[in-house]
Structure formats: C-alpha cells, structure tokens
Write an enzyme that holds these catalytic residues in place. Structure first.
Site, short mmCIF file in Angstrom:
data_model
loop_
_atom_site.label_atom_id
_atom_site.label_comp_id
_atom_site.label_asym_id
_atom_site.label_seq_id
_atom_site.Cartn_x
_atom_site.Cartn_y
_atom_site.Cartn_z
CB ALA A 20 -41.86 37.08 65.58
CG ASP A 21 -37.33 35.69 67.66
OD1 ASP A 21 -36.38 35.47 66.91
OD2 ASP A 21 -38.31 34.91 67.79
CB SER A 61 -19.62 61.88 97.91
OG SER A 61 -20.35 63.01 98.30
CD GLU A 64 -12.61 50.91 103.30
OE1 GLU A 64 -12.83 49.82 103.83
OE2 GLU A 64 -13.47 51.57 102.68
CE LYS A 90 -12.55 58.68 98.64
NZ LYS A 90 -12.64 58.71 97.19
CE LYS A 137 -10.57 62.34 98.32
NZ LYS A 137 -10.81 63.23 97.21
CB CYS A 157 -22.21 92.77 83.21
SG CYS A 157 -22.54 91.17 82.47
CB CYS A 198 -25.58 92.71 79.63
SG CYS A 198 -25.53 93.06 81.40
#
Length: 693
Positions: A49-50, A97, A131, A133, A330, A421, A424
């Site tokens: 019910a709540d 980004s 600043e 990073k 970086k 490949c 295959c």
DNA sequence: AGCCCTCGAGTTCC
DNA sequence: CTCGAGGGCT
C-alpha cells in the site's frame, strides 16, 4: 539532497515547478529502489500500500507538471526493466571528453589551431585557465532555483546514470546554492578518492574480507555506483568542480571567473590551478605539477587548459567528441617491461584482421595488463616484435596498453602474418594502398557475422540492455539469431531460452522488455547500426538529417548506382564524398543486405530526428568565397551549420546564397551569372545575428 | 598536389 | 586511445 526526504503531501496545484521536479527526482530514485528490492532477491522494505502511494503521488505530480516528467520516470518504465539498476538522466548539455596533447609542442599547436579558427591577429593574446586533471569519474550536478535536483554520471556523454542518492555524503560539494545564484545551474566535476582514504578503505576491506580495489579511481567508481546508497555514504568520496553544463546565466565572462563563483558558492575547485596564463605559463604550470605529482593528496593524470574567454569558447564550439576550446595535457605514461608470449589474430566486423599481443601479466599504472593491440601487419614490422621477445609497454594516455618496442630479442622465429582468415579460412587480402588485410568470407565467416550483430547492439546503435556480446554470440551459435531482425523475434523463443542453464525469468524478461522498447529507435542510430562501411555515428546522423527516413536513404542509394544526378546530390551532402557514396551504393546494391534491411524495417520504426530549429537558413546551401576578415572559414561553416544550412565548396544552380568576402573572384561571378543571391561579410553577420536571435 | 581536420574502426580494462 | 583514410580546403 536538496531537502527532499520523503513523499510530499502538498497539493500539486499549489507547488512550484522546481519543488515538483525535486520531489519527482526523489520519487524516481525511491520507486526504483523498491522495484529492485521487489524484483531482485532482497526482501521488500515497505508494504504494498505504501509503494502504491508513492506511485500515485508520482502520477499526480506528473499530471500537474507535465514538463517536469523525467526521462527516468517510473511511469515510463516497462515491466521488469526497472530492476536494471540506476535511473537514466539525459544531460541538458552533452558531457564531452577532451582532446589530448602529450608535449609542450602539441600544446602550442592547440593554441595555433584556436588562433586559426578564430582568425586572431598574431599579437592578440590567447589566455588560458590551467588546472590539474583529477583522475576520478565525471559527475554533473543540476540545480534548479538553488536546489539540487539530480546528480548524474557521464555515461555515454548524452545519457548518464542517476546517482542523486549516492552523492549525499561526498565532500567538496554543496546541496543548496546561496541566494542570487542563477535559476538553472549544472556544476560538473570529478568525484575521486584521496590516496590516504583509498589506503584506509583497502585496509578495512582486507580485515573484513571485503573487496580490494586496484587503485583510487576504481575505488571511487565502485563506491559511487552502489545501488545501496548507504554503502556509498560509508565511503570517503570527494568532489572537485571543473566546469559546467546548462546555466541560465553565467556569473562571469571568463572560465576562471565562473570557477571562482563556484568556489564562492561553497564548491571545492581544487588548489592546483592558474588563471589568465599564456600557453608558455600553462605548460610550465603542468611541468611543475608533474614534478609534485607524488606529493599530491590524489591521483592526477595531467593538466587541462581551457580558453579563458567564454565568448571565444562559444565561437569555437565542439567536434563530435570534444570541445575545440580545451585540451588535456597528459603526463608521460608509466612504462613496464614484460614478455610477449604470442601474437593472435582477431577478425572485426569488416573482416579486418588485427594482430593482438598476448603479454605475460604486468602491472602498468595500477592495472594488470595482459593484452595490447599491434594495430596491423606493418606495425609488427616497424616494432620488430616476435613471440618470445621481452618488450616495453605503456598505457597510452594512461588507458590503452601499447607495445613500444623490443628490449631483449627472445630469438624466436619472425611472425608471419597469415593470408587466410583464422576463423573461416577464407582468403585474406590486402587492397592496394591499404594497411589492413581483410577476410573475404563475408557472411560465411562466423566472426564477421557475430561482430556485425555485436555492432548492431552496441552503445551508439540499438544499445539493448541485457543483450551483450556473450548472449549475442550464444544466440547466434544456437541459431536463434542470424540477422538483426531476429533479435525482435526472440520473444517467441522465450521458453527455449529459459530452458538453458544460467537464464532466469527475471533477467530474460528484462532483456525482452529492453528489446521491445527499441522497436522505436532514432533514425541516426538505425543507420549507424546497419554497419555500412565508412558510416559511423556522425555520418549516420548526417544521413538521417539529409533523408529523414530509412526508405529515403535506401531509394537514393539504389538510384545513385545508375543515375549520375542522384549520385551528385548524395556527394553534395557535407561529409559524403565518392568513397562513402560508393559504400552506400554497394551496401544497398547487395540483395542480401536489402533483404536484411527490409526485414528489420518490419520489426522497428526509425524515428526521424527531432526537427532542428527552423531558421531562415534551414535547408539552404551556402557558399563562402573570398577572404573573410572577422572570422575564419571554419568558424563561418560552423555558424552556417548551426543555423541548419549546408556549406558547399562550389557554386551551382542549387546554391541558395553566396557570401563573398574581399577579393572574391570566379565564384562570385558565377553566382551572379546564375542569379544566386550574393551578400558580403557584414550582410552575413547580420543574417547570423537575426537568425540566431 | 598537399595539408589539416574529422571520422571510422580497431583496441583495453574495470 | 591510436591509426589510417576520407573529405574539403588552399
């Protein structure tokens, strides 16, 4: 939280929109939590019910404030899909980004590019905010009328996860803005954990047998993304602001000015920052920061430079993934040595054979690395690596492992790149002038088939929750799925799937609900999902805009195969040249692709993109010629495209407008001969101002 | 013809 | 994240 701690009882008609929004945010989180408890193993916490009262309150508020209905509204969720975890929040402005640079020279080049784009005089100073990073996870906090309405992770940049309940105890942020703050404020920053807190957390975990985290970043991410917000509360998380999303008003006209205002409101903006720096000062700041790296309280992985002038930021705008007005510098990546044990070949969805180095496990930058891509045949030759060699590796940009070169020759035999490949056995050929070797097996190659299906359900495409790589491959192997349309017929296989080991009704129904929800999908995603060569997310969006329907694209591509005029119209779309047009013609010229396409269209309905804003220039073709004084070509193009116009390089009968700068020559003459409207730079500036206003 | 900017397609680890 | 290639300029 912004003071919302329980279901309100106020009459919706007497409430403010902001109060309703705040309460709806709370309800969304709360109902989702109870849903999880109900559908998952946990015992329900409240009486039915709540629970019903919460749902009804939600419905009443939504009825009174339709504009406040949330993307993650409980009333919108389908059945068991609510058990999936966090609610989703669409970012009002995408969370991008940053582009990276790895040297002072590249940082200088960034500023040079900015100058070129803005058309600045050589003596005009370009000032930057610099600043540290912080290495954490990005988070966006949205305030309306000073109240926190939600907090979201970055997610895919467009849609993040609702972590409102989880940030209650994070240090460095505020929950209520002071009087006088703008009506809408989105503060963005990094949630992180200090070294000391990380060590203490792991020590506690070691004692109690809990989870040990590899590094502070993972600890912060793991702690924030806890479905049980009480666990998050017990973790020592902190927040440092670094930017913003939607703002109804800006408290300053420089980057550093706005950040100072955030600090004034009580946010931590970090101590390692510099305002009004030239690029030389900024790179010196970064170098000093790198020397102090080990002494700092938390991990950083570089410095960020942003243009101080916000008007310039706005003019520069963004490319697909990142803004043009900011860059991350970086630090040198950490390196390590290990043994390359083997070179294996993977097959991608286009048949590309990619060599991958298997490495003896080694810790680099806090993470154990066992694989690294070798990109292609030529790269193996350039590096001169062979199985058995001792090699030097680093995590490029502190993320992707990369083999730098051989340290000790292991004396093994040189690696011979296969011409068949490995999956295959089909012939693998390298086209003239290309670097990649491709499997020619097409749909007879298992790898290509499953990679295509994998692409189909990937994040930028259909993005179906609960249907990941493993299940796709399992269903494909079992013959339940051969082509995309089959995914939408999976519900007919429900019983068969349930009979398998490891498939519980809850999770299967959740997956099926997620599939049903995707029968309506954006046309841009639909086109991207087709996997047409050279058509990625951006081109998919461009094509969706240009054609407005899947059928329109199909018909144009088919017609362009034989009709030169249709082909010309195709290549006039910005971003579509002869190669991409050829790929479209090839794709729709292949009967099997066409069948797959039609079959899929029987199952899903692609929705045209929301109409872009209508301006006087929408759908018009504009040509710029001559030299423009106040802005660069690039900027003019971006302006035109923002107003819905297409920019072409040459004047034709289909050109609507020619903007002639100084010394315009033949193009202007041609426009006049064809009777195309010609305006000068001032006329263009006026047009942009009116159309944008 | 050559350059610069974007995009696509491959990849890792949590 | 990195590489190579396509597209659109000069």
């Amino acid at each position: 939280m912004a003071g919302v701690r329980g279901p309100g009882s106020a009459d919706p008609s007497m409430m403010t929109a902001a109060a309703a929004a705040a309460e709806l945010a709370w309800l969304a989180t709360e109902i989702a939590r109870h849903d999880r408890a109900y559908h998952g193993e946990d015992a329900p916490e409240i009486a039915d019910a709540d629970y019903d009262a919460l749902v009804q309150r939600n419905r009443a508020l939504e009825a009174a404030f339709p504009q406040a209905v949330r993307a993650d509204s409980p009333s919108r969720r389908v059945g068991a899909a609510v058990a999936s975890g966090f609610g989703k929040i669409s970012h009002a402005r995408p969370m991008l980004s940053l582009d990276n640079v790895f040297s002072d020279a590249e940082a200088q080049e960034f500023v040079a590019r900015v100058r070129r784009f803005l058309g600045l005089a050589a003596d005009e100073p370009v000032l930057l905010a610099a600043e540290a990073k912080i290495d954490g996870l990005s988070c966006s906090l949205r305030f309306e009328r000073g109240r926190l309405v939600h907090a979201a992770t970055r997610g895919d940049g467009a849609v993040g996860e609702d972590v409102t309940a989880n940030i209650a105890h994070v240090r460095g942020l505020v929950h209520v803005l002071p009087e006088g703050a703008p009506e809408v404020v989105e503060v963005r920053g990094e949630v992180y954990m200090t070294h000391a807190d990380f060590a203490a957390l792991n020590a506690r975990a070691a004692e109690s047998g809990g989870k040990i985290f590899a590094n502070p970043r993972n600890a912060a991410a793991g702690s924030l993304r806890q479905l049980d917000a009480r666990i998050t509360a017990s973790r020592p998380l902190a927040f440092i602001a670094h930017g913003w999303g939607e703002m109804s008003a800006l408290p300053a006209d420089t980057q550093s000015g706005v950040m100072a205002a955030f600090a004034g409101w009580g946010f931590d903006i970090g101590a390692d920052r510099m305002a009004g720096a030239t690029i030389e000062a900024a790179t010196a700041f970064a170098a000093a920061l790198e020397r102090r790296r080990a002494e700092l309280a938390h991990d950083i992985d570089g410095a960020v430079y942003k243009l101080e002038r916000l008007d310039w930021q706005a003019r520069l705008g963004q490319v697909a993934r990142s803004p043009r007005w900011a860059v991350a510098h970086k630090f040198a990546a950490e390196q390590a040595e290990t043994v390359l044990t083997a070179i294996e070949i993977q097959v991608g969805r286009t048949g590309a054979l990619t060599p991958v180095a298997r490495l003896a496990p080694v810790t680099v930058g806090g993470v154990v690395v066992t694989n690294a891509t070798l990109h292609n045949e030529d790269e193996i030759g350039r590096l001169g690596v062979k199985p058995g060699d001792r090699v030097r590796v680093q995590r490029a940009g502190d993320v992707i492992p990369q083999v730098l070169g051989v340290v000790v020759d292991g004396g093994g035999a040189p690696f011979v790149f296969p011409d068949a490949c490995p999956v295959c056995g089909s012939h693998a050929v390298r086209e003239e002038g290309e670097v990649v070797r491709r499997c020619t097996g097409g749909l007879t190659c298992r790898a290509q088939v499953s990679e295509r299906l994998r692409h189909f359900v990937s994040r930028g495409a259909f993005d179906i929750e609960g249907l990941g790589v493993e299940r796709i491959e399992l269903f494909a192997a079992a013959g339940l799925i051969a082509r995309p349309g089959d995914i939408f017929r999976l519900k007919e296989q429900r019983e068969a799937i349930l009979a398998w080991k490891g498939f519980k009704p809850v999770s299967v129904d959740k997956m099926l609900a997620a599939i049903e929800a995707r029968r309506s999908v954006g046309l841009d995603r639909f086109i991207f999902a087709l996997g047409i060569r050279h058509v990625g997310e951006v081109t998919g969006r461009d094509l969706a805009r240009a054609f407005g329907s899947a059928e329109g694209l199909r018909d144009a591509a088919i017609a362009a195969g034989t009709d030169a005029e249709t082909l010309a119209r195709l290549t006039e779309i910005s971003g579509i040249g002869p190669v991409v047009a050829g790929a479209l013609i090839d794709f729709f010229g292949e009967p099997h692709n066409l069948e797959t396409f039609e079959d899929l269209l029987c199952q899903v309905r692609p929705e045209p993109l929301a109409a872009a804003l209508q301006t006087a220039l929408t759908g018009k073709t504009v040509v710029f010629t001559g030299s423009l004084a106040g802005l660069s070509r690039d900027e003019a193009r971006v302006q035109a495209e923002a107003l819905g116009a297409r920019v072409a390089g040459s004047v034709s009968a289909r050109t609507d407008l020619v903007v002639a700068g100084a010394d315009a020559g033949s193009k202007r003459a041609k426009a006049e001969a064809l009777g195309v409207r010609v305006i000068d730079e001032a006329g263009w500036a006026a047009m942009v101002a009116t159309a944008a206003g």
